[in-house]
Design a protein around this motif. Structure first.
Motif, PDB file in Angstrom:
ATOM      1  N   TYR A  79      35.448 -32.348 -31.627  1.00 46.69           N
ATOM      2  CA  TYR A  79      36.132 -32.290 -30.337  1.00 46.69           C
ATOM      3  C   TYR A  79      35.182 -32.113 -29.155  1.00 46.69           C
ATOM      4  CZ  TYR A  79      40.066 -32.049 -33.409  1.00 46.69           C
ATOM      5  OH  TYR A  79      40.971 -32.334 -34.379  1.00 46.69           O
ATOM      6  N   LEU A  80      33.888 -32.034 -29.430  1.00 47.71           N
ATOM      7  CA  LEU A  80      32.903 -31.958 -28.360  1.00 47.71           C
ATOM      8  C   LEU A  80      31.976 -33.164 -28.458  1.00 47.71           C
ATOM      9  CD1 LEU A  80      31.809 -28.198 -28.456  1.00 47.71           C
ATOM     10  CD2 LEU A  80      33.238 -29.312 -26.743  1.00 47.71           C
ATOM     11  N   PRO A  81      31.540 -33.693 -27.322  1.00 47.24           N
ATOM     12  CA  PRO A  81      30.604 -34.814 -27.364  1.00 47.24           C
ATOM     13  C   PRO A  81      29.274 -34.392 -27.989  1.00 47.24           C
ATOM     14  CG  PRO A  81      31.490 -34.488 -25.139  1.00 47.24           C
ATOM     15  CD  PRO A  81      31.924 -33.319 -25.967  1.00 47.24           C
ATOM     16  N   GLU A  82      28.602 -35.330 -28.601  1.00 46.16           N
ATOM     17  CA  GLU A  82      27.277 -35.077 -29.157  1.00 46.16           C
ATOM     18  C   GLU A  82      26.322 -34.687 -28.032  1.00 46.16           C
ATOM     19  OE1 GLU A  82      24.038 -37.393 -31.998  1.00 46.16           O
ATOM     20  OE2 GLU A  82      25.837 -38.431 -31.319  1.00 46.16           O
ATOM     21  N   HIS A  83      25.460 -33.717 -28.294  1.00 50.35           N
ATOM     22  CA  HIS A  83      24.457 -33.224 -27.342  1.00 50.35           C
ATOM     23  C   HIS A  83      25.081 -32.586 -26.096  1.00 50.35           C
ATOM     24  CE1 HIS A  83      21.772 -35.355 -29.941  1.00 50.35           C
ATOM     25  NE2 HIS A  83      22.198 -36.531 -29.532  1.00 50.35           N
ATOM     26  N   PHE A  84      26.303 -32.095 -26.218  1.00 46.44           N
ATOM     27  CA  PHE A  84      26.995 -31.458 -25.091  1.00 46.44           C
ATOM     28  C   PHE A  84      26.520 -30.022 -24.942  1.00 46.44           C
ATOM     29  CE2 PHE A  84      30.775 -29.168 -23.384  1.00 46.44           C
ATOM     30  CZ  PHE A  84      30.907 -29.846 -22.191  1.00 46.44           C
ATOM     31  N   HIS A  85      26.139 -29.636 -23.725  1.00 43.50           N
ATOM     32  CA  HIS A  85      25.718 -28.265 -23.428  1.00 43.50           C
ATOM     33  C   HIS A  85      26.398 -27.856 -22.129  1.00 43.50           C
ATOM     34  CE1 HIS A  85      22.227 -25.199 -22.618  1.00 43.50           C
ATOM     35  NE2 HIS A  85      23.403 -24.612 -22.760  1.00 43.50           N
ATOM     36  N   GLN A  86      27.211 -26.830 -22.208  1.00 48.67           N
ATOM     37  CA  GLN A  86      27.928 -26.344 -21.033  1.00 48.67           C
ATOM     38  C   GLN A  86      27.697 -24.843 -20.877  1.00 48.67           C
ATOM     39  OE1 GLN A  86      31.862 -27.801 -19.563  1.00 48.67           O
ATOM     40  NE2 GLN A  86      32.610 -25.996 -20.658  1.00 48.67           N
ATOM     41  N   ILE A  87      27.427 -24.438 -19.669  1.00 55.52           N
ATOM     42  CA  ILE A  87      27.340 -23.020 -19.343  1.00 55.52           C
ATOM     43  C   ILE A  87      28.646 -22.660 -18.664  1.00 55.52           C
ATOM     44  CG2 ILE A  87      26.153 -21.259 -17.990  1.00 55.52           C
ATOM     45  CD1 ILE A  87      23.621 -23.058 -18.300  1.00 55.52           C
ATOM     46  N   GLU A  88      29.403 -21.765 -19.281  1.00 51.21           N
ATOM     47  CA  GLU A  88      30.712 -21.383 -18.772  1.00 51.21           C
ATOM     48  C   GLU A  88      30.622 -20.024 -18.091  1.00 51.21           C
ATOM     49  OE1 GLU A  88      33.705 -23.602 -21.806  1.00 51.21           O
ATOM     50  OE2 GLU A  88      32.910 -21.679 -22.473  1.00 51.21           O
ATOM     51  N   ILE A  89      31.049 -19.989 -16.840  1.00 46.64           N
ATOM     52  CA  ILE A  89      31.056 -18.762 -16.058  1.00 46.64           C
ATOM     53  C   ILE A  89      32.517 -18.355 -15.881  1.00 46.64           C
ATOM     54  CG2 ILE A  89      30.401 -17.685 -13.872  1.00 46.64           C
ATOM     55  CD1 ILE A  89      28.267 -19.978 -13.635  1.00 46.64           C
ATOM     56  N   PHE A  90      32.919 -17.290 -16.552  1.00 42.31           N
ATOM     57  CA  PHE A  90      34.287 -16.789 -16.459  1.00 42.31           C
ATOM     58  C   PHE A  90      34.352 -15.788 -15.316  1.00 42.31           C
ATOM     59  CE2 PHE A  90      33.851 -18.272 -20.767  1.00 42.31           C
ATOM     60  CZ  PHE A  90      35.067 -18.884 -21.035  1.00 42.31           C
ATOM     61  N   VAL A  91      35.250 -16.041 -14.364  1.00 39.85           N
ATOM     62  CA  VAL A  91      35.377 -15.173 -13.192  1.00 39.85           C
ATOM     63  C   VAL A  91      36.800 -14.629 -13.109  1.00 39.85           C
ATOM     64  CG1 VAL A  91      33.567 -16.381 -11.902  1.00 39.85           C
ATOM     65  CG2 VAL A  91      35.953 -17.037 -11.597  1.00 39.85           C
ATOM     66  N   GLU A  92      36.901 -13.462 -12.514  1.00 41.48           N
ATOM     67  CA  GLU A  92      38.208 -12.848 -12.310  1.00 41.48           C
ATOM     68  C   GLU A  92      38.947 -13.596 -11.214  1.00 41.48           C
ATOM     69  OE1 GLU A  92      39.953  -8.420 -11.274  1.00 41.48           O
ATOM     70  OE2 GLU A  92      37.916  -8.931 -10.669  1.00 41.48           O
ATOM     71  N   GLY A  93      40.208 -13.913 -11.473  1.00 43.95           N
ATOM     72  CA  GLY A  93      41.073 -14.490 -10.450  1.00 43.95           C
ATOM     73  C   GLY A  93      41.985 -13.408  -9.903  1.00 43.95           C
ATOM     74  N   LYS A  94      42.167 -13.393  -8.594  1.00 47.17           N
ATOM     75  CA  LYS A  94      42.998 -12.365  -7.953  1.00 47.17           C
ATOM     76  C   LYS A  94      44.041 -13.024  -7.051  1.00 47.17           C
ATOM     77  CE  LYS A  94      39.265  -8.967  -7.616  1.00 47.17           C
ATOM     78  NZ  LYS A  94      38.542  -8.108  -6.681  1.00 47.17           N
ATOM     79  N   THR A  95      45.111 -12.319  -6.827  1.00 48.21           N
ATOM     80  CA  THR A  95      46.205 -12.704  -5.917  1.00 48.21           C
ATOM     81  C   THR A  95      46.637 -14.161  -6.075  1.00 48.21           C
ATOM     82  OG1 THR A  95      44.678 -13.179  -4.077  1.00 48.21           O
ATOM     83  CG2 THR A  95      45.575 -10.941  -4.212  1.00 48.21           C
ATOM     84  N   PRO A  96      47.070 -14.543  -7.288  1.00 49.06           N
ATOM     85  CA  PRO A  96      47.500 -15.930  -7.473  1.00 49.06           C
ATOM     86  C   PRO A  96      48.749 -16.246  -6.664  1.00 49.06           C
ATOM     87  CG  PRO A  96      48.048 -14.612  -9.397  1.00 49.06           C
ATOM     88  CD  PRO A  96      47.235 -13.730  -8.486  1.00 49.06           C
TER      89      PRO A  96
END
Length: 148
Positions: A79-96
């Motif tokens: 389910y991921l492309p070959e040679h895929f590299h992702q840096i994921e930055i999870f941030v807090e969401g407020k006041t939706p």
């Protein structure tokens, strides 16, 4: 090609978390809303654009909760492309504030929902290796690295 940078928003409402709902041959699966940073965009620009595209939501970007590397060559998956590299930055969401309908769903995205935290163990949620952190709202270690 260098790593792709992704901003992912984490919203809690009492004992629920806001997740984008997807469907493919695996069935339903869930991720936090967000996506890739485009050239010339700040992390905050990406946060706002992705929320409008995927959920139709305006919100305030909070602090970084955690960062992880996703490297497909270290954990091959169909389910991921070959040679895929992702840096994921999870941030807090407020006041939706839901103001619109989603304008640009990802190809497999069928909507979003508030999922009870207790259900995270029983659904196909990514990143699965961080379920306990999300359930417990415990982000004491910011850099999560790459986990199998």
């Amino acid at each position: 090609m260098g790593p792709r940078i992704s901003v992912r928003a984490v919203f809690y409402n009492q004992d629920h978390i806001l997740l984008c709902k997807h469907q493919d041959e695996r069935g339903f699966w869930y991720i936090t809303p967000g996506g890739g940073v485009e050239h010339g965009e700040t992390l905050e620009d990406t946060f706002h654009r992705e929320l409008m595209e995927e959920i139709g939501l305006k919100a305030t970007m909070g602090d970084v909760l955690c960062i992880r590397d996703l490297i497909s060559d270290r954990s091959p998956t169909p389910y991921l492309p070959e040679h895929f590299h992702q840096i994921e930055i999870f941030v807090e969401g407020k006041t939706p504030n839901f103001i619109n309908t989603a304008s640009k769903l990802d190809p497999a995205q069928i909507g979003y929902e508030w999922v009870p935290l207790e259900r995270l163990d029983n659904i196909l949620f990514f990143p699965a290796e961080l379920v306990e952190m999300f359930k417990n709202r415990e982000f004491s270690t910011i850099y999560q690295g790459h986990k199998l």
